[in-house]
Structure formats: structure tokens, C-alpha cells
Design a protein around this motif. Structure first.
Motif, PDB file in Angstrom:
ATOM      1  N   ILE A   1      60.709  68.113 114.388  1.00  0.00           N
ATOM      2  CA  ILE A   1      60.225  69.432 113.983  1.00  0.00           C
ATOM      3  C   ILE A   1      60.045  69.591 112.469  1.00  0.00           C
ATOM      4  CG2 ILE A   1      61.051  71.823 113.768  1.00  0.00           C
ATOM      5  CD1 ILE A   1      61.736  71.723 116.754  1.00  0.00           C
ATOM      6  N   PRO A   2      60.949  69.065 111.621  1.00  0.00           N
ATOM      7  CA  PRO A   2      60.751  69.281 110.182  1.00  0.00           C
ATOM      8  C   PRO A   2      59.378  68.880 109.664  1.00  0.00           C
ATOM      9  CG  PRO A   2      62.956  68.448 110.568  1.00  0.00           C
ATOM     10  CD  PRO A   2      62.237  68.388 111.886  1.00  0.00           C
ATOM     11  N   SER A   3      58.821  67.763 110.142  1.00  0.00           N
ATOM     12  CA  SER A   3      57.503  67.331 109.674  1.00  0.00           C
ATOM     13  C   SER A   3      56.418  68.336 110.039  1.00  0.00           C
ATOM     14  CB  SER A   3      57.148  65.961 110.257  1.00  0.00           C
ATOM     15  OG  SER A   3      57.858  64.939 109.615  1.00  0.00           O
ATOM     16  N   ASN A   4      56.546  68.976 111.189  1.00  0.00           N
ATOM     17  CA  ASN A   4      55.556  69.978 111.586  1.00  0.00           C
ATOM     18  C   ASN A   4      55.633  71.200 110.678  1.00  0.00           C
ATOM     19  OD1 ASN A   4      56.410  68.545 114.372  1.00  0.00           O
ATOM     20  ND2 ASN A   4      54.256  69.121 114.445  1.00  0.00           N
ATOM     21  N   LEU A   5      56.845  71.632 110.350  1.00  0.00           N
ATOM     22  CA  LEU A   5      56.995  72.791 109.480  1.00  0.00           C
ATOM     23  C   LEU A   5      56.468  72.492 108.082  1.00  0.00           C
ATOM     24  CD1 LEU A   5      60.544  73.992 110.591  1.00  0.00           C
ATOM     25  CD2 LEU A   5      58.349  75.061 111.138  1.00  0.00           C
ATOM     26  N   TYR A   6      56.606  71.255 107.644  1.00  0.00           N
ATOM     27  CA  TYR A   6      56.122  70.819 106.334  1.00  0.00           C
ATOM     28  C   TYR A   6      54.630  70.542 106.338  1.00  0.00           C
ATOM     29  CZ  TYR A   6      55.265  67.066 102.851  1.00  0.00           C
ATOM     30  OH  TYR A   6      54.749  66.257 101.869  1.00  0.00           O
ATOM     31  N   GLY A   7      54.117  69.986 107.427  1.00  0.00           N
ATOM     32  CA  GLY A   7      52.713  69.644 107.534  1.00  0.00           C
ATOM     33  C   GLY A   7      52.402  68.199 107.244  1.00  0.00           C
ATOM     34  N   GLY A   8      53.435  67.394 107.006  1.00  0.00           N
ATOM     35  CA  GLY A   8      53.227  65.989 106.694  1.00  0.00           C
ATOM     36  C   GLY A   8      53.110  65.129 107.939  1.00  0.00           C
ATOM     37  N   PRO A   9      52.676  63.877 107.772  1.00  0.00           N
ATOM     38  CA  PRO A   9      52.504  62.976 108.905  1.00  0.00           C
ATOM     39  C   PRO A   9      53.820  62.333 109.341  1.00  0.00           C
ATOM     40  CG  PRO A   9      51.889  61.850 106.893  1.00  0.00           C
ATOM     41  CD  PRO A   9      52.244  63.257 106.496  1.00  0.00           C
ATOM     42  N   GLY A  10      53.864  61.951 110.605  1.00  0.00           N
ATOM     43  CA  GLY A  10      55.024  61.242 111.138  1.00  0.00           C
ATOM     44  C   GLY A  10      54.579  60.328 112.260  1.00  0.00           C
ATOM     45  N   ILE A  11      55.270  59.220 112.420  1.00  0.00           N
ATOM     46  CA  ILE A  11      54.929  58.266 113.473  1.00  0.00           C
ATOM     47  C   ILE A  11      56.201  57.780 114.137  1.00  0.00           C
ATOM     48  CG2 ILE A  11      54.968  56.237 111.947  1.00  0.00           C
ATOM     49  CD1 ILE A  11      52.558  55.134 113.519  1.00  0.00           C
ATOM     50  N   SER A  12      56.138  57.565 115.431  1.00  0.00           N
ATOM     51  CA  SER A  12      57.245  56.946 116.160  1.00  0.00           C
ATOM     52  C   SER A  12      56.820  55.557 116.596  1.00  0.00           C
ATOM     53  CB  SER A  12      57.636  57.771 117.394  1.00  0.00           C
ATOM     54  OG  SER A  12      58.700  57.141 118.101  1.00  0.00           O
ATOM     55  N   VAL A  13      57.679  54.578 116.318  1.00  0.00           N
ATOM     56  CA  VAL A  13      57.409  53.193 116.695  1.00  0.00           C
ATOM     57  C   VAL A  13      58.643  52.661 117.414  1.00  0.00           C
ATOM     58  CG1 VAL A  13      58.222  52.345 114.446  1.00  0.00           C
ATOM     59  CG2 VAL A  13      56.667  50.925 115.821  1.00  0.00           C
ATOM     60  N   PRO A  14      58.484  51.891 118.489  1.00  0.00           N
ATOM     61  CA  PRO A  14      59.655  51.369 119.200  1.00  0.00           C
ATOM     62  C   PRO A  14      60.537  50.524 118.289  1.00  0.00           C
ATOM     63  CG  PRO A  14      57.668  51.072 120.513  1.00  0.00           C
ATOM     64  CD  PRO A  14      57.215  51.512 119.156  1.00  0.00           C
ATOM     65  N   CYS A  15      61.844  50.713 118.404  1.00  0.00           N
ATOM     66  CA  CYS A  15      62.759  49.934 117.560  1.00  0.00           C
ATOM     67  C   CYS A  15      63.850  49.241 118.357  1.00  0.00           C
ATOM     68  CB  CYS A  15      63.373  50.815 116.476  1.00  0.00           C
ATOM     69  SG  CYS A  15      64.527  52.075 117.046  1.00  0.00           S
TER      70      CYS A  15
END
Length: 491
Positions: A436-450
Motif C-alpha cells: 500500500i505505501p507505494s500506491n499512496l506515494y505513486g511510485g513504482p513497485g514490482i514483485s519477483v519470486p524469491c
């Protein structure tokens, strides 16, 4: 021909470009796969067989004529049912739009067609993108191909499940509070939320207009970057669209794939340390951090003190905007109309239509939002939440003065069993704690399997500054080069 459904989008595009396989053959193989497994997965709400094969034939004709094809030409794609598609049912997972066939394509769909991709159909989702498990779809839940008794995440669980079940090599999702990244994490796939305004919202059925962000879903970081490049960029029909080119995310993914992160500084958010992540998730994340260090990244701890307030702020802002946006579904202009027997007032018809058409989670959020916006409470709730949003943005700004990107687990837990959290909305909302923080900020985010925990996928999230989407692709691709991709059990 080798089983193309097991191939990456990049590999498939190469086959089509050289004529080693036709787009029709590739498309038919994926349609056959959908027919074979989707009864168990329920990833698709609508499969557009005729439209897909027609698009594939067009690609083959263009190649035969010597036309220049794009890097994703002939590659099948699944589209979350939140994006309007001309003449194709668009339900947003809701009964209130059951059977609605829009008269126009969204910008994202237009760009998919222009790129030469082949749209297979529309994927299942939590109703109006409100949910974290796809259990709030009016058309039944999607299931996780890793374990069909578990959720595939939400709200875009259908897109992620389609990828993990090898029903499509690419998919489109939308991310309001984590709805691309969280399903990616729990299905072992890649999900990227672009910078807000970096992809067009024109034709995206609105949930929360200041947060909604369409983006790419794939099985590899490079495939996600190629899809991002195809759909991104300025759109004058979207007033929030950024008038700037998409960063070179494809070059960044290729650079990251070399496995060299020398000179890259990554921050671990201190406030995410004690937030109740499962031990297995924490262990997989820590192993991934060690891997990133070995690849040359410098790891530092970063305090973002207001991130702890992101969840409550989001659940005031998003429902408030949803309360406003969903007022258009009144049983008058389009969609469901109930109780119009000639003896009821317009208000009664509206009430009966909304009662029949909206599900329980949508009604819950409309009521929360309407209350937060009501006279006497606006400043105390919605106004305060927007102030918290500003503080979270300042945390990000300060963090990115010290590091190139932030990393965290994508979700606090792995895929949970179907039905395990539907009776406790707060526990359901916690699925998006880290996203959620990235959405409130407006910046990009990615999820990659780890890695895996108890045999189920764990995702690592990379968060970058606004319009620095290329940074997250570089870090994600580097981790992928070291960890590899995840393959679910054979269905």
C-alpha cells in the motif's frame, strides 16, 4: 512443435517472428490449455476464442507480407476484467455489469492490439478490484495453481493464476493497493505496478482514481518489462497521465539479468520488520537479501516512520473515492436494472439495483467511504488520511536521497486457504500491508519470486522513485538471474 505454453513471451515472439510457429498455432495451444485446466482454476471470466484467432491470423498475414512486427507480436495476453474491451463482456467481477459489452477499447487494450499481442479473454477479479483473494468475485473465486484449495491473491488473482497455470504467458492487471504485486507473490509470478500516471487509466473502470494503476504481469522480469514498454506512455485522454516517455525498462531488465548490482544501494524498511510476517516469508526474504549482497548491492536500513499508518490511511482514502466513483451505477444508464415494474420511484429502483448488483465487500467499502466523506467527519477522517499520505510521500522522498530503491517482502504470508479470511476483513486487508505505501506515494513497485515457504511461493518487492521504473526492473532481474523462476506443480 515444442509446447509453447511453457515458453516465455520473449521465446514465443521469437518463434512467430522467424516463422518457426504461427501466431494461430500459438494461440490455439493456449486456448486448448485454457479448456483443459481452467475448470479447476477459474482464471477466466470470458474467453474470446473467435477474436483471439482472428487477431492471430492477422499477425500471420502481416508477417507473410513482410510487415515489421513488434517485440511481442503474436504473443497471447490475458486482460483483467477491469479494462473496457469493445464488444467483449466487461463485468469488473460484478453482477451489476453482467453482460455489459463496452462500445470502446481502453487505452491499454488499444496499445495491446497495436503491439500485435493476441487477447485471449478477460480474467477473474475481486468485484470492482476490492479484495485481496479474488474470493469477492461475483462469479466464484479463482484458485492458485500451486494448490487449488488456496487463493491466488487479489484483486487480480485471475491474471496471476492464468500465468501460473500456463494459460497465458502475459497478463494485464491493475494495482490500487497491491492488486498486481500481491497475486504475483503468492502465485510465483512477476507483477509490476508502474509509476502512477505512467500507464493510462482511460477505460479502466474506476475504484479509487488517485490510486488505480494498470500494469504488466508475466512469468519473467524481461517479459513484464516488454509488456510495460508496450502499454506505457502518455495518453491525452487521461488527465493524470504523465507527459513523459516510459523509462527504458527493457534495457534495465537486460542489464539486471547480467547479475551485477555493483554500486546499487538498497534500503530495507525498518518499520516492516515487526509487522507479523510469517517466519517462512521472513526467511526467504533474508536469503534473497544475502543474494542481492553477493550480486554487489549495498544493503542499508531505512526508517520510514509513517509507513505504519499506510493501511488505515488507505482504507479511508480508497473507500471514499470508491463511494464517489460507484455512484454512477444507478440502474439507469447501463448495467443491471432491478425492480422497474412501473410502480416504483427512481430512488427505489436504484436501491434495489444496488442491493442486487453489489456484493458484500463493495457495499462495506461504499458505506465506509460515504461515512468518511459525510458532513462533520470529512476533516477528521478523509482529510487526516490525506495528511498521512503526504507524510508517507515525504518518507519515500527522504529514503530515496539515501538509496536507489527499497526492498521488502511483497506480502506478510503465503497463499492462505480459500475461506480462511473472508469472515475477518481486517485480516484480509493485511495482505496488502507492504504494498500500500507505494500506491499512496505513486511510485513504482514490482514483485519477483524469491523462494518458497512450506512449498508455496514468496515474493520480494522492489520499490523505486516515481518515474524511475527502470531501477526496480534492474534489481528484480538481477535477483531472478540468481534465484531463477518458480514452476508450480503439474496440473
Amino acid at each position: 512443435m515444442t509446447d509453447v505454453t511453457a515458453m516465455t513471451a520473449t521465446q514465443i515472439a521469437g518463434l512467430v517472428a522467424t516463422g518457426a510457429a504461427s501466431a494461430v498455432e500459438v494461440t490455439q495451444a493456449h486456448l486448448d490449455r485454457i479448456a483443459a485446466v481452467d475448470g479447476r482454476v477459474n482464471a477466466f471470466l470470458h474467453v474470446d476464442t473467435e477474436g483471439a484467432l482472428a487477431a492471430a491470423r492477422d499477425i500471420d498475414a502481416r508477417r507473410a507480407a513482410g510487415a515489421e512486427l513488434g517485440p511481442l507480436a503474436g504473443v497471447p495476453v490475458a486482460v483483467k476484467d477491469v479494462l473496457t474491451t469493445k464488444g467483449v463482456p466487461t463485468t469488473v467481477g460484478s453482477k451489476i455489469l453482467e453482460g455489459w459489452r463496452p462500445p470502446y477499447d481502453s487505452t491499454i487494450v488499444q496499445r495491446l492490439r497495436a503491439a500485435g499481442t493476441v487477447m485471449l479473454g478477460k480474467t477473474n477479479m475481486d468485484e470492482f478490484a476490492m479484495g485481496s483473494s479474488t474470493e469477492y468475485s461475483a462469479y466464484g473465486p479463482s484458485r492458485n495453481p500451486w494448490d487449488t484449495d488456496r487463493i491466488p491473491g487479489g484483486s487480480g488473482g485471475g491474471s496471476a493464476a492464468a500465468l501460473a497455470a500456463y494459460e497465458a504467458p502475459l497478463a494485464i492487471g491493475s494495482d490500487t493497493g497491491g492488486s498486481i504485486r500481491q497475486p504475483g507473490a503468492v502465485t510465483g509470478t512477476v507483477g509490476a505496478k508502474p509509476t502512477y500516471g505512467g500507464t493510462s487509466r482511460y477505460g479502466l473502470v474506476a475504484f479509487s482514481s488517485s490510486l488505480d494503476t494498470p500494469g504488466p504481469c508475466a512469468r519473467t522480469v524481461l517479459d513484464a518489462a516488454l509488456l510495460h514498454a508496450a502499454i506505457g506512455g502518455h495518453d491525452p485522454r487521461d488527465s493524470t497521465s504523465i507527459p513523459a516517455p516510459v523509462p527504458d525498462v527493457v534495457a534495465a531488465a537486460k542489464l539486471g539479468a547480467t547479475g551485477d548490482l555493483s554500486g546499487v544501494r538498497l534500503g530495507i524498511v525498518t518499520e516492516f520488520g515487526g509487522e507479523g510476517a510469517e517466519p517462512g516469508v521472513t526467511a526467504a526474504f533474508n536469503e534473497a537479501v544475502d543474494t542481492l549482497t553477493k550480486l554487489g548491492a549495498e544493503i542499508v536500513e531505512i526508517s520510514c516512520p509513517h509507513f505504519r499508518y499506510a493501511l488505515p490511511a488507505y482504507y479511508l482514502i480508497a473507500p471514499s473515492e470508491c463511494s464517489s466513483n460507484l455512484a454512477r451505477f444507478d440502474g439507469v444508464r447501463f448495467g443491471l436494472r432491478t425492480g422497474d415494474d412501473g410502480n416504483r420511484s427512481l430512488e427505489e429502483v436504484m436501491s434495489l439495483t444496488r442491493e442486487a448488483g453489489f456484493g458484500p465487500e463493495v457495499k462495506r467499502r461504499i458505506m465506509l467511504g460515504t461515512y468518511a466523506l459525510s458532513s462533520g467527519y470529512y476533516d477528521a477522517y478523509y482529510g487526516q488520511a490525506q495528511k498521512v499520505r503526504t507524510l508517507i510521500t515525504r518518507d519515500f522522498t527522504a529514503a530515496f536521497e539515501r538509496v536507489d530503491a527499497l526492498i521488502s517482502p511483497t506480502t506478510p504470508f503465503v497463499a492462505f486457504p480459500l475461506g480462511a479470511r473472508t469472515s475477518d476483513p481486517y485480516q484480509m486487508y493485511l495482505a496488502d500491508l507492504f504494498t500500500i505505501p507505494s500506491n499512496l506515494y505513486g511510485g513504482p513497485g514490482i514483485s519477483v519470486p524469491c523462494g518458497l515457504s512450506e512449498g508455496l511461493p514468496v515474493g520480494l518487492q522492489v520499490m523505486a522513485p516515481t518515474m524511475a521504473d527502470d531501477r526496480m526492473y534492474r534489481v528484480a532481474a538481477a535477483l531472478e538471474s540468481a534465484v531463477g523462476t518458480l514452476t508450480p506443480p503439474t496440473m
